[in-house]
Design a protein around this motif. Structure first.
Motif, PDB file in Angstrom:
ATOM      1  N   TRP A   1      40.577  38.781  34.389  1.00  0.00           N
ATOM      2  CA  TRP A   1      41.345  37.865  35.246  1.00  0.00           C
ATOM      3  C   TRP A   1      42.780  38.343  35.491  1.00  0.00           C
ATOM      4  O   TRP A   1      43.201  38.398  36.653  1.00  0.00           O
ATOM      5  CB  TRP A   1      41.338  36.438  34.718  1.00  0.00           C
ATOM      6  N   PRO A   2      43.566  38.682  34.449  1.00  0.00           N
ATOM      7  CA  PRO A   2      44.959  39.118  34.714  1.00  0.00           C
ATOM      8  C   PRO A   2      45.006  40.408  35.543  1.00  0.00           C
ATOM      9  O   PRO A   2      45.890  40.575  36.388  1.00  0.00           O
ATOM     10  CB  PRO A   2      45.553  39.343  33.319  1.00  0.00           C
ATOM     11  N   ARG A  18      44.259  39.485  39.188  1.00  0.00           N
ATOM     12  CA  ARG A  18      45.401  38.767  39.775  1.00  0.00           C
ATOM     13  C   ARG A  18      46.545  39.734  40.095  1.00  0.00           C
ATOM     14  O   ARG A  18      47.240  39.564  41.105  1.00  0.00           O
ATOM     15  CB  ARG A  18      45.858  37.658  38.841  1.00  0.00           C
ATOM     16  N   ALA A  31      45.566  41.473  43.301  1.00  0.00           N
ATOM     17  CA  ALA A  31      45.724  40.533  44.411  1.00  0.00           C
ATOM     18  C   ALA A  31      47.205  40.373  44.767  1.00  0.00           C
ATOM     19  O   ALA A  31      47.563  40.313  45.953  1.00  0.00           O
ATOM     20  CB  ALA A  31      45.103  39.178  44.070  1.00  0.00           C
ATOM     21  N   ALA A  32      48.060  40.336  43.761  1.00  0.00           N
ATOM     22  CA  ALA A  32      49.503  40.215  44.008  1.00  0.00           C
ATOM     23  C   ALA A  32      50.025  41.453  44.733  1.00  0.00           C
ATOM     24  O   ALA A  32      50.892  41.345  45.616  1.00  0.00           O
ATOM     25  CB  ALA A  32      50.253  39.999  42.696  1.00  0.00           C
ATOM     26  N   ASP A  73      49.024  41.163  48.338  1.00  0.00           N
ATOM     27  CA  ASP A  73      49.925  40.203  48.988  1.00  0.00           C
ATOM     28  C   ASP A  73      51.302  40.815  49.235  1.00  0.00           C
ATOM     29  O   ASP A  73      51.900  40.599  50.292  1.00  0.00           O
ATOM     30  CB  ASP A  73      50.071  38.939  48.137  1.00  0.00           C
ATOM     31  N   TYR A 114      35.195  37.818  41.102  1.00  0.00           N
ATOM     32  CA  TYR A 114      36.286  38.795  41.074  1.00  0.00           C
ATOM     33  C   TYR A 114      36.781  39.058  42.502  1.00  0.00           C
ATOM     34  O   TYR A 114      37.989  39.125  42.745  1.00  0.00           O
ATOM     35  CB  TYR A 114      35.836  40.128  40.472  1.00  0.00           C
ATOM     36  N   ILE A 163      39.006  36.379  43.914  1.00  0.00           N
ATOM     37  CA  ILE A 163      40.408  36.475  43.497  1.00  0.00           C
ATOM     38  C   ILE A 163      41.143  37.478  44.387  1.00  0.00           C
ATOM     39  O   ILE A 163      42.262  37.222  44.835  1.00  0.00           O
ATOM     40  CB  ILE A 163      40.522  36.880  42.010  1.00  0.00           C
ATOM     41  N   HIS A 187      40.982  35.971  48.062  1.00  0.00           N
ATOM     42  CA  HIS A 187      41.516  34.606  47.982  1.00  0.00           C
ATOM     43  C   HIS A 187      41.631  33.907  49.343  1.00  0.00           C
ATOM     44  O   HIS A 187      42.688  33.433  49.760  1.00  0.00           O
ATOM     45  CB  HIS A 187      42.794  34.510  47.146  1.00  0.00           C
TER      46      HIS A 187
END
Length: 173
Positions: A61-62, A65, A68-69, A72, A92, A95, A98
């Protein structure tokens, strides 16, 4: 490139499917940033995989993320990216995408036999060939609702990149 051009492509598949090679070549071909998702793994994940232990969802998960960050961040800066990331499960990919229409999945599809041969020849990677079975057990191939670009890896790197570019109808700068 038109308004339907994605801001990011996530090149996904099991270890040994060629994610990094294909994503890097694709990024070079279309003039986008290349992002190696493996670089976002915390040291504990790398150590776990190096020791031959598959990651759990809680381990992932981390990491997901963080990728994904980065997608973004690049998108906010009006930059496009091709990201290499295993993204084996729908959860996955959810995420990473998203809910954005401008992030597309590229699935590198290959048989376990072919990938096992490639892994056996690969040197210096933290993912040992012994984890391939767990990769295939975890793999949830993308469904039509995810709008994936699916390409067979049973071809040359150039042919695979050509197939992706054709399916996305992208034109190199």
């Amino acid at each position: 490139m038109g308004s339907e051009t994605p801001s990011a492509l996530v090149v996904m598949g099991v270890s040994g499917s060629g994610k990094s090679t294909i994503a890097e070549q694709l990024a070079a071909r279309i003039g986008w940033n290349y992002v190696d998702g493996d670089l976002f793994h915390p040291p504990a994940n790398v150590a776990k995989m190096s020791a031959g232990h598959p990651l759990t969802d809680e381990d992932r998960w981390p990491w997901l993320r963080a990728i994904a960050a980065e997608i973004d961040r690049l998108s906010a800066a009006s930059q496009r990216a091709v990201v290499a990331c295993s993204a084996l499960k729908r959860a996955y990919r959810d995420i990473l995408v998203h809910g954005r229409d401008d992030v597309r999945i590229v699935f590198l599809d290959g048989t376990q036999d072919l990938i096992a041969k490639r892994l056996a020849a690969r040197k210096g990677h933290f993912m040992p060939p012994g984890l391939l079975d767990s990769q295939f057990q975890t793999l949830e191939p993308p469904q039509a609702s995810e709008r994936p670009i699916t390409v067979s890896i049973d071809a040359s790197v150039e042919a695979i990149v050509d197939a992706i570019v054709r399916q996305l109808e992208l034109v190199a700068p």
